[in-house]
Scaffold this motif. Sequence first.
Motif, PDB file in Angstrom:
ATOM      1  N   GLU A 239       0.928  -1.278  -0.198  1.00  0.00           N
ATOM      2  CA  GLU A 239       0.078   0.034  -0.030  1.00  0.00           C
ATOM      3  C   GLU A 239       0.748   1.348   0.080  1.00  0.00           C
ATOM      4  N   VAL A 240       0.352   2.380  -0.520  1.00  0.00           N
ATOM      5  CA  VAL A 240       1.117   3.664  -0.416  1.00  0.00           C
ATOM      6  C   VAL A 240       0.747   4.250   0.725  1.00  0.00           C
ATOM      7  N   ARG A 241       1.835   4.677   1.650  1.00  0.00           N
ATOM      8  CA  ARG A 241       1.612   5.605   2.748  1.00  0.00           C
ATOM      9  C   ARG A 241       2.432   6.564   2.672  1.00  0.00           C
ATOM     10  N   ASN A 242       1.925   7.847   2.837  1.00  0.00           N
ATOM     11  CA  ASN A 242       3.051   9.197   2.777  1.00  0.00           C
ATOM     12  C   ASN A 242       3.937   8.948   1.687  1.00  0.00           C
ATOM     13  N   GLU A 243       3.158   8.744   0.397  1.00  0.00           N
ATOM     14  CA  GLU A 243       3.865   8.597  -0.903  1.00  0.00           C
ATOM     15  C   GLU A 243       4.843   7.573  -1.057  1.00  0.00           C
ATOM     16  N   GLU A 244       4.948   6.598  -0.079  1.00  0.00           N
ATOM     17  CA  GLU A 244       6.148   5.452  -0.248  1.00  0.00           C
ATOM     18  C   GLU A 244       5.173   4.080  -0.322  1.00  0.00           C
ATOM     19  N   MET A 245       5.899   3.281  -1.062  1.00  0.00           N
ATOM     20  CA  MET A 245       5.200   2.054  -1.203  1.00  0.00           C
ATOM     21  C   MET A 245       5.541   1.014   0.146  1.00  0.00           C
ATOM     22  N   CYS A 246       4.816   0.533   0.621  1.00  0.00           N
ATOM     23  CA  CYS A 246       5.035  -0.266   2.158  1.00  0.00           C
ATOM     24  C   CYS A 246       4.271  -1.492   2.083  1.00  0.00           C
ATOM     25  N   SER A 247       5.176  -2.532   2.502  1.00  0.00           N
ATOM     26  CA  SER A 247       4.344  -3.875   2.665  1.00  0.00           C
ATOM     27  C   SER A 247       3.544  -3.728   3.901  1.00  0.00           C
ATOM     28  N   VAL A 248       2.354  -4.569   3.497  1.00  0.00           N
ATOM     29  CA  VAL A 248       1.209  -4.883   4.708  1.00  0.00           C
ATOM     30  C   VAL A 248       0.799  -6.135   4.607  1.00  0.00           C
ATOM     31  N   VAL A 249       0.547  -6.863   5.693  1.00  0.00           N
ATOM     32  CA  VAL A 249      -0.126  -8.059   5.777  1.00  0.00           C
ATOM     33  C   VAL A 249      -1.450  -7.954   5.947  1.00  0.00           C
ATOM     34  N   VAL A 250      -2.137  -8.458   4.640  1.00  0.00           N
ATOM     35  CA  VAL A 250      -3.777  -8.487   4.696  1.00  0.00           C
ATOM     36  C   VAL A 250      -4.370  -9.615   5.101  1.00  0.00           C
ATOM     37  N   SER A 251      -5.490  -9.230   5.941  1.00  0.00           N
ATOM     38  CA  SER A 251      -6.145 -10.518   6.503  1.00  0.00           C
ATOM     39  C   SER A 251      -7.652 -10.553   6.027  1.00  0.00           C
ATOM     40  N   LEU A 252      -8.232 -11.555   5.854  1.00  0.00           N
ATOM     41  CA  LEU A 252      -9.697 -11.896   5.517  1.00  0.00           C
ATOM     42  C   LEU A 252     -10.480 -13.134   6.374  1.00  0.00           C
ATOM     43  N   GLU A 253     -11.176 -12.782   7.130  1.00  0.00           N
ATOM     44  CA  GLU A 253     -11.945 -13.710   7.922  1.00  0.00           C
ATOM     45  C   GLU A 253     -12.956 -14.435   7.133  1.00  0.00           C
ATOM     46  N   MET A 254     -13.154 -15.902   6.796  1.00  0.00           N
ATOM     47  CA  MET A 254     -13.564 -16.383   5.726  1.00  0.00           C
ATOM     48  C   MET A 254     -15.349 -16.223   6.070  1.00  0.00           C
ATOM     49  N   ILE A 271       9.399  -0.957   4.115  1.00  0.00           N
ATOM     50  CA  ILE A 271       9.404  -0.142   2.991  1.00  0.00           C
ATOM     51  C   ILE A 271      10.001  -0.785   1.644  1.00  0.00           C
ATOM     52  N   VAL A 272       9.163  -0.499   0.660  1.00  0.00           N
ATOM     53  CA  VAL A 272       9.202  -1.211  -0.748  1.00  0.00           C
ATOM     54  C   VAL A 272      10.053  -0.197  -1.822  1.00  0.00           C
ATOM     55  N   VAL A 273      10.887  -0.650  -2.406  1.00  0.00           N
ATOM     56  CA  VAL A 273      11.597   0.191  -3.566  1.00  0.00           C
ATOM     57  C   VAL A 273      11.123  -0.485  -4.584  1.00  0.00           C
ATOM     58  N   ASP A 274      10.924  -1.882  -4.726  1.00  0.00           N
ATOM     59  CA  ASP A 274      10.304  -2.629  -5.712  1.00  0.00           C
ATOM     60  C   ASP A 274       9.355  -3.731  -5.164  1.00  0.00           C
ATOM     61  N   LEU A 275       8.379  -4.039  -6.176  1.00  0.00           N
ATOM     62  CA  LEU A 275       7.029  -4.858  -5.619  1.00  0.00           C
ATOM     63  C   LEU A 275       7.793  -6.168  -5.241  1.00  0.00           C
ATOM     64  N   ARG A 276       8.805  -6.564  -5.990  1.00  0.00           N
ATOM     65  CA  ARG A 276       9.464  -7.913  -5.602  1.00  0.00           C
ATOM     66  C   ARG A 276       9.949  -7.889  -3.804  1.00  0.00           C
ATOM     67  N   GLU A 277      10.316  -6.807  -3.532  1.00  0.00           N
ATOM     68  CA  GLU A 277      10.695  -6.861  -2.041  1.00  0.00           C
ATOM     69  C   GLU A 277       9.545  -7.167  -1.115  1.00  0.00           C
ATOM     70  N   ALA A 278       8.393  -7.110  -1.505  1.00  0.00           N
ATOM     71  CA  ALA A 278       7.332  -7.288  -0.399  1.00  0.00           C
ATOM     72  C   ALA A 278       7.206  -8.770  -0.581  1.00  0.00           C
ATOM     73  N   ILE A 279       7.562  -9.378  -1.606  1.00  0.00           N
ATOM     74  CA  ILE A 279       7.515 -11.061  -1.596  1.00  0.00           C
ATOM     75  C   ILE A 279       8.528 -11.579  -0.551  1.00  0.00           C
ATOM     76  N   THR A 280       9.553 -10.663  -0.144  1.00  0.00           N
ATOM     77  CA  THR A 280      10.362 -11.273   0.794  1.00  0.00           C
ATOM     78  C   THR A 280       9.878 -11.322   2.221  1.00  0.00           C
ATOM     79  N   LEU A 281       8.684 -10.662   2.532  1.00  0.00           N
ATOM     80  CA  LEU A 281       8.012 -10.914   3.785  1.00  0.00           C
ATOM     81  C   LEU A 281       7.154 -12.387   3.596  1.00  0.00           C
ATOM     82  N   ARG A 282       7.814 -13.321   4.320  1.00  0.00           N
ATOM     83  CA  ARG A 282       6.958 -14.848   3.935  1.00  0.00           C
ATOM     84  C   ARG A 282       6.075 -14.993   4.990  1.00  0.00           C
ATOM     85  N   LEU A 283       5.105 -15.669   4.634  1.00  0.00           N
ATOM     86  CA  LEU A 283       4.118 -15.922   5.949  1.00  0.00           C
ATOM     87  C   LEU A 283       4.279 -17.687   5.978  1.00  0.00           C
TER      88      LEU A 283
END
Length: 428
Positions: A239-254, A271-283
Motif C-alpha cells: 500500500e502507499v503511505r506518505n507517498e511511499e510503497m510499504c508492505s502490509v499483511v492483509v487478512s480476511l476472515e472467511m 518499505i518497498v523500493v520494488d514490488l518484489r521486495e514485498a514478497i520477501t516478507l514470507r508467511l
Amino acid sequence: MNSDQFGQETMFCSLLPGDIVIEILLRLPIKSLSRFKSVSKPFCSLIKNPNFISKHYAKITQETLPHILIMGRHHKTLEVTLRLINSLTIHRDIITPPLHFHVPFGMTSEKTRIVGSANGLVCLNLNNHNGVAIVIWNPAIKKFKPVPKSPYVSTLGKLTITDLGFGHNPRNNDYMIVRLLNVATSRRKYEVEIYTLSTNSWRKITSDGRVLLVIRPFWKPMAPGMIVVKGVAYWVGVEVRNEEMCSVVVSLEMNSEELKFILPPIEHHGIVVDLREAITLRLFNLNESLALIYSTNLEKVDIWMNNGFDLWVLDDEIKSWSKKFKVEPIQGFLLESGFWENSKAMVAQERKEMCYDENGDYVYTKGETNLYLYDVIKGDFEIIENHELRAPFQGYSYLESLVDVNGGVGVTKEVDLSMFLEFDPLLF
C-alpha cells in the motif's frame, strides 16, 4: 455420540451394544471403514454421519503425528510429483522412505501446485495446456470436487491469478478457497473472491483499491504466499503511505466481507523500493498461528539461511507481533516450506557436480537436492531420504480423514477432468 442418534436401524448386532460398536469403529483406519460402508445400511449411515467423521478425525489427530505431503518435480522426468513423508518423531530408529502419492488428474505442468491441505482434504490448482482448474480432493476416500469457474471472472477482462489459499473455517465447519485476481492491464485493479464447499459457489469481496496485490514471481511458482490459519486468510500486499510503497499483511476472515491490514513487526522492513521486495516478507503457519520471516534476498525471492533470520508470530486477538525465536546462520541451505511439530522446518541443500569425460573435457553438471527437517531451536538435521524430487518444493501437513467433499466424484486411477469442468484459458 451414541447409537440412539441414528435410530433403531443402527442397532448393528445383537451381541454388542451400539455404543460399543461405535467405539470399535472409531479405532479403525480409513481403509477399513470405507469397506464397511458396503456391509449394511446402518454401517454406511453411521460412517457417513458428520458427527462420526468429526469424532474419528479428532481421534486420529490425538493419536497420530502429522505427515508431510511434499510436491516437487521428479529428478529424472521433471513431472510434478507428490511424496508422503510418514509421521514425524524427534528420533526415528527406522527412517521410512517417502511414499509415492498417486494423483489421478494428469498433472503435466510445473505450475501445478498444492493450494492447501486441511482435515484430510487437499486443494490442487491444476495447470496444463487447456488452462487452469481447481479441485478439492480427499485421497483417502477417493473422491474429489471439481470447483466451478467464478461467474465474476468475465467482468474484468484479461486476468491473472496472483494467489490462492485453502483452509478450514472452524466457526461453521466449512472449507473455503480464497482467490486474488489481478487485471493484467493495471496493478491497481484487483478482486478478492471466496469459494465455499458447502454452497459450491463463489462470492466477490468488495475492495477499495487501497492495497496492491503482490504478483507471484513466475520463477518461483511454488513459493508459499497466502496462508490460512483458523479460518483467516493472510497474504502480503503493498500500500502507499506518505507517498511511499510499504508492505502490509492483509487478512480476511472467511465469514466476513472485510479486508483488514496489519503492519509488519519491524516498520523499516516494510518499505518497498520494488514490488518484489514485498514478497520477501514470507508467511507461514506455525502451530496454528501466523508466523512471518523477513528475507533480504531480492534476486530469486528465496529465503537462504546463510544470514539467519528472526521468526515473528502474530497474536490474533490483539494483532501484535512477538519474536518467537532466532534462527542461527546455516551456509548453503534454503528454507523451502512450512513448519511442523512447532520447530521443524523443511530445508533444501542443492549440490552440483561437474562431470567430465575420459579426456577430461566437461560434459554436464549433475545436480542433487537433499531435503531435511531442521529443528530451528536445537539445530538438529533429519534427512528426508529417497524423495526423488528436485526444486521447487511445497510441503503441507496431511492426515487421512473421512471428510466428504459435498457430493464429490469418485475416482480410483485416472480421471478426465474435462468431463466434469471446463478449464479456464484466461487464468494463468
